[in-house]
Design an enzyme around this catalytic site. Structure first.
Site, mmCIF file in Angstrom:
data_model
loop_
_atom_site.group_PDB
_atom_site.id
_atom_site.type_symbol
_atom_site.label_atom_id
_atom_site.label_comp_id
_atom_site.label_asym_id
_atom_site.label_seq_id
_atom_site.Cartn_x
_atom_site.Cartn_y
_atom_site.Cartn_z
ATOM 1 N N TYR A 194 0.756 -1.357 0.037
ATOM 2 C CA TYR A 194 0.078 0.193 -0.016
ATOM 3 C C TYR A 194 0.836 1.113 0.063
ATOM 4 O O TYR A 194 1.888 1.335 0.586
ATOM 5 C CB TYR A 194 -0.880 -0.083 1.191
ATOM 6 C CG TYR A 194 -1.665 1.354 1.456
ATOM 7 C CD1 TYR A 194 -3.024 1.327 0.901
ATOM 8 C CD2 TYR A 194 -1.277 2.356 2.018
ATOM 9 C CE1 TYR A 194 -3.874 2.359 0.833
ATOM 10 C CE2 TYR A 194 -2.153 3.519 2.501
ATOM 11 C CZ TYR A 194 -3.255 3.630 1.670
ATOM 12 O OH TYR A 194 -4.103 4.653 1.822
ATOM 13 N N GLU B 92 -3.134 7.712 -3.782
ATOM 14 C CA GLU B 92 -3.098 6.330 -3.089
ATOM 15 C C GLU B 92 -3.110 5.373 -4.318
ATOM 16 O O GLU B 92 -3.864 5.456 -5.156
ATOM 17 C CB GLU B 92 -4.382 5.937 -2.657
ATOM 18 C CG GLU B 92 -4.498 4.811 -1.750
ATOM 19 C CD GLU B 92 -5.908 4.676 -1.236
ATOM 20 O OE1 GLU B 92 -5.814 4.760 0.097
ATOM 21 O OE2 GLU B 92 -6.762 3.952 -1.754
#
Lengths: 402, 323
Positions: free
Chosen positions: A116, A204
């Protein structure tokens, strides 16, 4: 402002981040050739794995069946037809669901590990911060909650930006190996550059993945599979390219209409429409309606400089919501003058008509003039009551709605 | 005494010839603020409608007027530059009213401000209030109609910003002869709090609207530190809203450093998660920054929390044992 996944992927690709080959389609008839193109480009050949993904801002696509793995042109077309002809219903869309207009078809990848990677602005330290985890792909908030040590946070210097040594250290700490390290660090640098240059509020990549080793890539490849970007609305004036990515079909029609008049409106599910000046007071007005047992139908901040016309439009928007059974006007005039609001109430009454109960509470700049205007038009507004203070106003409107 | 500004503060307006700048320069001037001039690049040497001198640069305005505070109304794309120009010219109290300033601009401005203030004592620091804030007011007793600068509302108060002046009460006019210091993230909710405390017979020492943006200058703790040290402030009313963790940090600070009675209200209890309610600051995310966690932190610090926005004055009175 939010953008679609396919647009976010393009921004990343333009910044030099590796992404799997993909095509965007709007018509199920184009799915078969798009499938063939992406699997060929990825060197997978016919029968290779690809994924068809609905391009909507709402989350919960996977569970709703709007992200599908396919292994043939036929499967790709079937998935595309399903997604383009059915409304997607997920926890984030409400029961009526949303129509899907675009699909992304991307080549499948052989994933060895998921990570992530994100950047956001941390209010507490007033800096941009890079957030990374070797536990990507899953619900990152759950990871943060259960295993906070698995989340690495790296503050970015406000004037220097992310430095190479920071990105490399993070890449090593995340467990990237061999050639992956530089690829991962390069991805972080690119993400930080985009974040700052394009005034993002969130950037993101989830998941960022490493592929299984192949002959050409013995260390695997670092690829961005899915991405999400939010942009600071206040900075859009200096990013025409970002503005052009805006998709009005993703927005609530009333919210867009309000925006044209520089009103800040958010539709909610209750029955009491509110018109207030100031975001804090508007939220507080919603709170007190709920405290008195009612449910707000909307948040509407008319701001400080709204014209009579804009405020009248605000009433039109509120009254166009069929679930509205009563309206509460709460104005504490600072820049906003009470006489402007009062005149807009009268205009709206003449033009649209307040068939539902209306409670008006005015205080602040030009309050006497405002009260006089309302008093003068009382006969035209039989459902209107005035309130002495905020508590009184909330009680009256909740009682009137019943 | 009060905090940040008083009757001696000399104020300029950056963006004095814009419509909002002109309107609120007049409003402050008529309230009784010592407005000494304004800045609009290219219009230096002229006068505004109030006969105040206009300068091309803040440095020139400071040199000729001795201004020590500025009120910024320039449009959002130029606000960061205006703040930095004021800092550069040595202005110590910078109040940025402009709404809609890009967050990344403020990240940079804040870094420069923090570097400038590092290691300095409270009185030597440059104060930035805002952006996206209603401003600061230190009320004075009513001495005039407030209809012109010749007949100002008060001769011993100071208002820098857009708030209505008349709702405030000076201690000498308050029934209870007690002063509340008010600090708030929201503009109109501040007016509501001022109104309620005035109606209850309380005065206000200073009211500070710190603004709703995610990255800003002055914060709750900066304000609490000054209110605690200010002999003219008897109690503190702090108005927060959802988003960020400033209220939680303030609660912690109050436990450790504030001995005066504190009451609070948090707006946005019923705001649905993930929705942006006008203020860029008011976003709930990741289980942090919600109203419930803030209220719990405040209660744990023995702060009296108003249940509804109609109860802000009441909560303050309870905290002061007046009700």
């Amino acid at each position: 402002m939010k953008v679609h996944e396919y647009q976010a992927r393009q921004i990343l690709a333009d910044a030099g981040v590796a992404v799997p080959s993909a095509e965007v389609i709007t018509d199920a008839g184009a799915a078969a050739s798009a499938y063939k193109k992406v699997v060929t480009e990825a060197g997978l050949g016919e029968g290779g794995l690809a994924v068809v993904k609905a391009q909507v801002h709402a989350g919960g696509r996977g569970k709703a069946g709007f992200v599908k793995l396919v292994k043939s042109a036929k499967e790709a077309e079937d998935a595309a037809r399903f997604m383009l002809s059915n409304r997607m219903v997920s926890v984030q869309t409400g029961a009526e669901g949303i129509a899907v207009q675009k699909l992304l078809i991307a080549a499948g990848v052989d994933i060895a590990k998921e990570y992530y990677l994100a950047i956001t602005t941390d209010r507490a330290t007033r800096r941009n911060i890079l957030i990374a985890s070797s536990e990507g792909g899953v619900e990152i908030e759950e990871v943060a909650h259960k295993n906070p040590d698995a989340i690495l946070k790296e503050p970015i210097h406000p004037l220097l930006g992310l430095q190479g040594h920071q990105a490399r250290r993070l890449a090593f700490d995340l467990g990237f190996k061999g050639k992956q390290v530089n690829q991962a660090a390069k991805t972080m640098m690119a993400l930080a550059k985009v974040y700052e240059e394009k005034d993002c509020s969130l950037a993101e990549i989830n998941p960022l993945i490493v592929t299984k080793p192949t002959k050409e890539h013995p260390d695997g490849q670092v690829l961005a599979i899915d991405a999400k970007f939010n942009f600071d609305d206040n900075a859009l004036f200096r990013h025409k390219d970002v503005q052009s990515l805006f998709d009005p079909s993703e927005e609530n029609a009333n919210e867009l209409r309000a925006k044209e008049y520089e009103l800040s409106y958010i539709q909610l599910s209750g029955e009491i429409g509110c018109l207030v000046n100031g975001a804090g007071l508007a939220m507080a007005t919603m709170d007190i309606i709920k405290h008195e047992g009612g449910e707000p139908a909307n948040f509407l901040d008319v701001g400080g400089g709204a014209s009579e016309e804009a405020v009248t439009e605000g009433f039109r928007i509120i009254l166009s919501d069929k679930s509205v059974k009563g309206v509460l006007v709460n104005i504490f005039g600072g820049i906003m003058r009470c006489d402007v609001i009062a005149q807009a109430v009268v205009n709206a009454a003449r033009e649209v008509g307040f068939k539902v109960p209306l409670v008006v509470r005015l205080e602040g700049t030009n309050v006497e003039a405002g009260r006089k205007i309302l008093e003068g038009a009382k006969s035209e507004m039989p459902t209107m009551q005035s309130a002495t203070d905020l508590g009184d106003a909330a009680r009256k409107v909740v009682a009137a709605v019943g | 005494m009060a905090i940040l500004i008083d009757a001696n503060t000399k104020v300029i307006c950056q963006g004095i010839t814009g419509s909002f700048g002109a309107l609120h320069t007049r409003g402050c001037y008529h309230y009784g603020t010592k407005m000494v001039g304004g800045v609009t690049p290219g219009k230096g040497g002229t006068k505004d409608e109030n006969n105040l001198p206009i300068f091309n640069t803040v440095a020139a305005a400071v040199r000729d007027t001795g201004a020590d505070a500025t009120m910024i109304f320039v449009p959002p794309p130029f606000t960061a530059d205006a703040i930095l120009e004021a800092m550069d010219a040595g202005i110590k109290t910078i109040i940025a009213v402009t709404e809609g300033v890009p967050v990344q601009d403020m990240v940079k401005v804040r870094a420069v401000l923090d570097e400038n203030n590092a290691g300095k004592s409270v009185k030597d620091r440059t104060v930035l209030v805002g952006p996206n804030c209603p401003g600061v007011i230190t009320p004075g007793p009513k001495t005039g109609s407030g209809e012109s600068a010749k007949d100002p509302y008060t001769k011993s108060g100071c208002k820098i910003g857009i708030m209505p002046g008349y709702i405030n009460t000076h201690r000498s006019e308050s029934k209870l002869a007690k002063n509340v210091g008010i600090v708030s993230r929201s503009g109109t909710l501040t007016y509501e709090a001022v109104w309620q405390t005035s109606n209850l017979g309380l005065g206000q020492s200073t009211c500070v609207g710190i603004g709703g943006d995610p990255v800003r200058g002055f914060g709750f703790i900066d304000c609490l530190e000054r209110f605690q040290a200010d002999p003219d402030t008897d109690a503190i009313l702090m108005i927060g809203e959802i988003g960020g963790t400033d209220e939680e940090a303030a609660a912690d600070y109050i436990t450790k450093h504030v001995t005066k009675p504190v009451a609070s209200f948090i707006a946005g209890r019923t705001a649905p998660p993930g929705k942006r309610m006008g203020h860029a600051g008011a976003i709930i995310s990741g289980g942090q920054g919600g109203a419930d966690t803030k209220i719990a932190a405040l209660k744990k610090a023995n702060i009296t929390v108003a249940e509804t926005p109609a109860d802000m004055g009441g909560a303050m009175a309870r905290a002061m044992n007046l009700a």
